[in-house]
Design a protein around this motif. Structure first.
Motif, PDB file in Angstrom:
ATOM      1  N   ASP A 288       4.255   7.024  -1.510  1.00  0.00           N
ATOM      2  CA  ASP A 288       3.322   8.097  -1.857  1.00  0.00           C
ATOM      3  C   ASP A 288       3.690   9.374  -1.097  1.00  0.00           C
ATOM      4  O   ASP A 288       3.453  10.481  -1.584  1.00  0.00           O
ATOM      5  CB  ASP A 288       1.888   7.694  -1.505  1.00  0.00           C
ATOM      6  N   LEU A 289       4.249   9.189   0.099  1.00  0.00           N
ATOM      7  CA  LEU A 289       4.598  10.336   0.937  1.00  0.00           C
ATOM      8  C   LEU A 289       5.802  10.000   1.795  1.00  0.00           C
ATOM      9  O   LEU A 289       5.853   8.940   2.430  1.00  0.00           O
ATOM     10  CB  LEU A 289       3.420  10.720   1.840  1.00  0.00           C
TER      11      LEU A 289
ATOM     12  N   ALA B 178       2.226  11.168   9.342  1.00  0.00           N
ATOM     13  CA  ALA B 178       2.565   9.837   8.838  1.00  0.00           C
ATOM     14  C   ALA B 178       1.465   8.835   9.158  1.00  0.00           C
ATOM     15  O   ALA B 178       1.053   8.038   8.295  1.00  0.00           O
ATOM     16  CB  ALA B 178       3.896   9.387   9.429  1.00  0.00           C
ATOM     17  N   VAL B 179       0.978   8.864  10.387  1.00  0.00           N
ATOM     18  CA  VAL B 179      -0.084   7.931  10.786  1.00  0.00           C
ATOM     19  C   VAL B 179      -1.377   8.228  10.033  1.00  0.00           C
ATOM     20  O   VAL B 179      -2.055   7.323   9.549  1.00  0.00           O
ATOM     21  CB  VAL B 179      -0.319   8.010  12.310  1.00  0.00           C
ATOM     22  N   LYS B 180      -1.692   9.510   9.913  1.00  0.00           N
ATOM     23  CA  LYS B 180      -2.926   9.910   9.220  1.00  0.00           C
ATOM     24  C   LYS B 180      -2.888   9.478   7.760  1.00  0.00           C
ATOM     25  O   LYS B 180      -3.906   9.051   7.194  1.00  0.00           O
ATOM     26  CB  LYS B 180      -3.080  11.433   9.316  1.00  0.00           C
ATOM     27  N   ALA B 181      -1.725   9.571   7.139  1.00  0.00           N
ATOM     28  CA  ALA B 181      -1.608   9.205   5.725  1.00  0.00           C
ATOM     29  C   ALA B 181      -1.828   7.711   5.510  1.00  0.00           C
ATOM     30  O   ALA B 181      -2.368   7.298   4.475  1.00  0.00           O
ATOM     31  CB  ALA B 181      -0.237   9.623   5.198  1.00  0.00           C
TER      32      ALA B 181
ATOM     33  N   SER C  41       9.608   9.612  -3.811  1.00  0.00           N
ATOM     34  CA  SER C  41       8.213   9.686  -3.393  1.00  0.00           C
ATOM     35  C   SER C  41       7.429  10.624  -4.300  1.00  0.00           C
ATOM     36  O   SER C  41       8.002  11.531  -4.921  1.00  0.00           O
ATOM     37  CB  SER C  41       8.129  10.175  -1.942  1.00  0.00           C
ATOM     38  N   ARG C  42       6.111  10.383  -4.331  1.00  0.00           N
ATOM     39  CA  ARG C  42       5.250  11.276  -5.108  1.00  0.00           C
ATOM     40  C   ARG C  42       5.214  12.663  -4.481  1.00  0.00           C
ATOM     41  O   ARG C  42       5.234  13.672  -5.175  1.00  0.00           O
ATOM     42  CB  ARG C  42       3.845  10.669  -5.179  1.00  0.00           C
TER      43      ARG C  42
ATOM     44  N   VAL D 178       3.954   5.161   3.214  1.00  0.00           N
ATOM     45  CA  VAL D 178       4.515   6.296   3.944  1.00  0.00           C
ATOM     46  C   VAL D 178       5.844   5.932   4.595  1.00  0.00           C
ATOM     47  O   VAL D 178       5.989   4.845   5.166  1.00  0.00           O
ATOM     48  CB  VAL D 178       3.538   6.783   5.036  1.00  0.00           C
ATOM     49  N   ALA D 179       6.787   6.845   4.506  1.00  0.00           N
ATOM     50  CA  ALA D 179       8.042   6.741   5.249  1.00  0.00           C
ATOM     51  C   ALA D 179       8.193   7.966   6.137  1.00  0.00           C
ATOM     52  O   ALA D 179       7.815   9.073   5.753  1.00  0.00           O
ATOM     53  CB  ALA D 179       9.228   6.641   4.297  1.00  0.00           C
TER      54      ALA D 179
END
Length: 481
Positions: A5-6, A19-22, A137-138, A29-30
């Motif tokens: 997604d991100l 990254a952590v928040k996502a 990724s989106r 997440v990558a």
């Protein structure tokens, strides 16, 4: 099928934060980090410099210990092991970095991928290529680091120099006896004061008419006066034209002055580090200042966002994290959130500290016809007297209706004290709200409330003619006759 997604590009603190928040939104997440996660990042070097600055404050306390009646042996003040101080600072940064090590990030659901990445276009989609892997990724978020801009000065490369990101290289050598700091970046001011307090003779050379040219003039000049009072030579409006290595010293030519020192520190500006991402291939526009984004932090490619150092400006991690928050709201949900920097405070961790939020006095007077400026000095605050830190002031800039346009604090714990003004401005509270607070006694926070009360009194008094108050008081006095 999309892999993520991100994809967050850049192992900066803002990149890790995003990254952590996502992952909290259950996104796949990558995080692409290069070269490695850890204390080699430039932002971690920023943490490193802040830790080193604390050593300067400790040295200052030791120098002034006699003020409180302590008898400090002279050899204690002179026995600083500079290498050990740097190792201590490095250990602090290492402990902080462990909070978001690759293992910790993986446990939170972030795929950490090491390597250099670049965009490549595939019809109808595109991807980020990292080594032999293609990450589809989106959405993408660019949060790469910045690198110091080294000015083109004749002889500088051959003579050698340091930057704020390479100070750690001194860990295995002795403290330079003398240091020239070239540039007006806030970290340069902080490090100039730190090295001076650790026993180094420091010269600070800037091309502008004063240090910290972006800050409120009154506040910046007070910091400059403090540096000069501590023995730092400040040369303003001098441009360095050449550097020479002569007789074991590094000499600079600045205007009509020749200055020598053991070491040179370049602290001018920083440039975004995004040139290797192949942005042209995916239609992302950028210039020398950084990647171009709109108020939603969206680049000229609607699937790619950017935050932090890559946008240019001061390198403040908390501002980068704020930008990451806005970008995440837009790229994971609906693109409606916009950045608003007006209510974000920042601080320069000199001693005394300089903190601000909102407009400077000069900016406010250019925009508004009637501006009220109220100030209080730390010497009038009991806790400041107790601590022996009476240098500085609190200045509030308002309209006549009490709306706060800006606040500037120079003094002890200014970086902590400024938050009340930032909150008031964000919540659209007027200065009266702070004036009506009852601070604990004795605390430094009293200066906020005292200054706000002065501002409120002045604002209310100005709305009524002085003759009215004189007549009112004469009437009251007559009641007791």
């Amino acid at each position: 099928m999309l892999d993520y997604d991100l994809v967050v590009i850049g192992g900066s603190p803002a990149g890790i934060y995003a990254a952590v928040k996502a992952t909290n939104s259950n996104a796949r997440v990558a995080l692409v980090a290069s070269p490695l996660l850890g204390s080699t990042w430039s932002e971690s070097s920023s943490k490193y410099n802040k830790a080193l600055s604390y050593m300067g404050k400790v040295a200052r306390i030791l120098d002034n210990a006699a003020v409180w009646g302590f008898s400090v042996p002279e050899q204690l003040n002179k026995s600083l092991e500079f290498g050990e101080s740097l190792k201590w600072a490095k250990s602090i940064v290492s402990n902080l970095d462990e909070n978001y090590s690759p293992a910790v990030l993986a446990s939170l659901g972030v795929d950490v991928i090491f390597g250099e990445g670049e965009f490549c276009r595939y019809a109808p989609n595109f991807a980020l290529a990292v080594k032999d892997q293609y990450l589809r990724s989106r959405k993408y978020l660019i949060a790469t680091n910045s690198t110091p801009i080294v000015p083109e000065i004749e002889g500088l490369e051959s003579a050698g120099y340091l930057t704020p990101d390479s100070i750690w290289q001194l860990a295995n050598v002795e403290l330079p006896k003398s240091l020239i700091v070239i540039g007006n970046d806030p970290v340069g001011v902080e490090l100039a004061q730190t090295f001076s307090r650790l026993g180094c003779e420091v010269s600070l050379v800037v091309s502008s008419s004063r240090i910290l040219a972006k800050e409120d003039e009154e506040a910046a000049l007070l910091i400059q006066s403090q540096l000069e009072a501590e023995g730092i030579q400040v040369f303003t409006e001098y441009r360095v034209t050449q550097v020479r290595w002569l007789q074991g010293k590094k000499w600079i030519q600045a205007g009509n002055k020749a200055i020598d020192a053991d070491e040179i520190l370049i602290a001018t500006e920083f440039q975004p580090d995004a040139t290797n991402l192949n942005l042209d291939a995916v239609g992302v526009k950028y210039n020398s200042q950084g990647i171009i984004v709109n108020s939603k932090l969206q680049t000229t490619n609607r699937r790619i966002y950017a935050c932090g150092d890559v946008l240019g400006g001061y390198r403040f991690p908390h501002i980068a994290n704020y930008e990451a928050q806005i970008a995440l709201k837009n790229l994971l949900r609906f693109p409606v959130s916009q950045v608003n920097y007006r209510y974000i405070p920042w601080a320069i961790l000199s001693d005394p500290e300089l903190a601000r939020v909102g407009l400077t006095e000069a900016q406010a007077k250019r925009r508004y016809s009637q501006v009220l400026v109220t100030r209080r000095y730390f010497k009038m605050v009991d806790k400041a007297q107790i601590r022996g830190e009476i240098t500085g002031f609190c200045k509030i800039i308002t309209l006549s209706n009490g709306e706060i346009l800006g606040a500037h604090i120079v003094g002890a714990e200014a970086s902590e004290l400024i938050h009340v003004f930032a909150l008031a401005m964000q919540q659209k509270l007027k200065v009266q709200a702070i004036a009506n607070l009852t601070p604990i006694f004795p605390t430094l926070s009293e200066i906020n409330c005292l200054t706000a009360a002065d501002c409120q009194d002045f604002s209310q008094f100005s709305k009524i003619q002085p003759n009215f108050w004189e007549g009112f008081l004469n009437l009251v006095r007559s009641w007791f006759n």
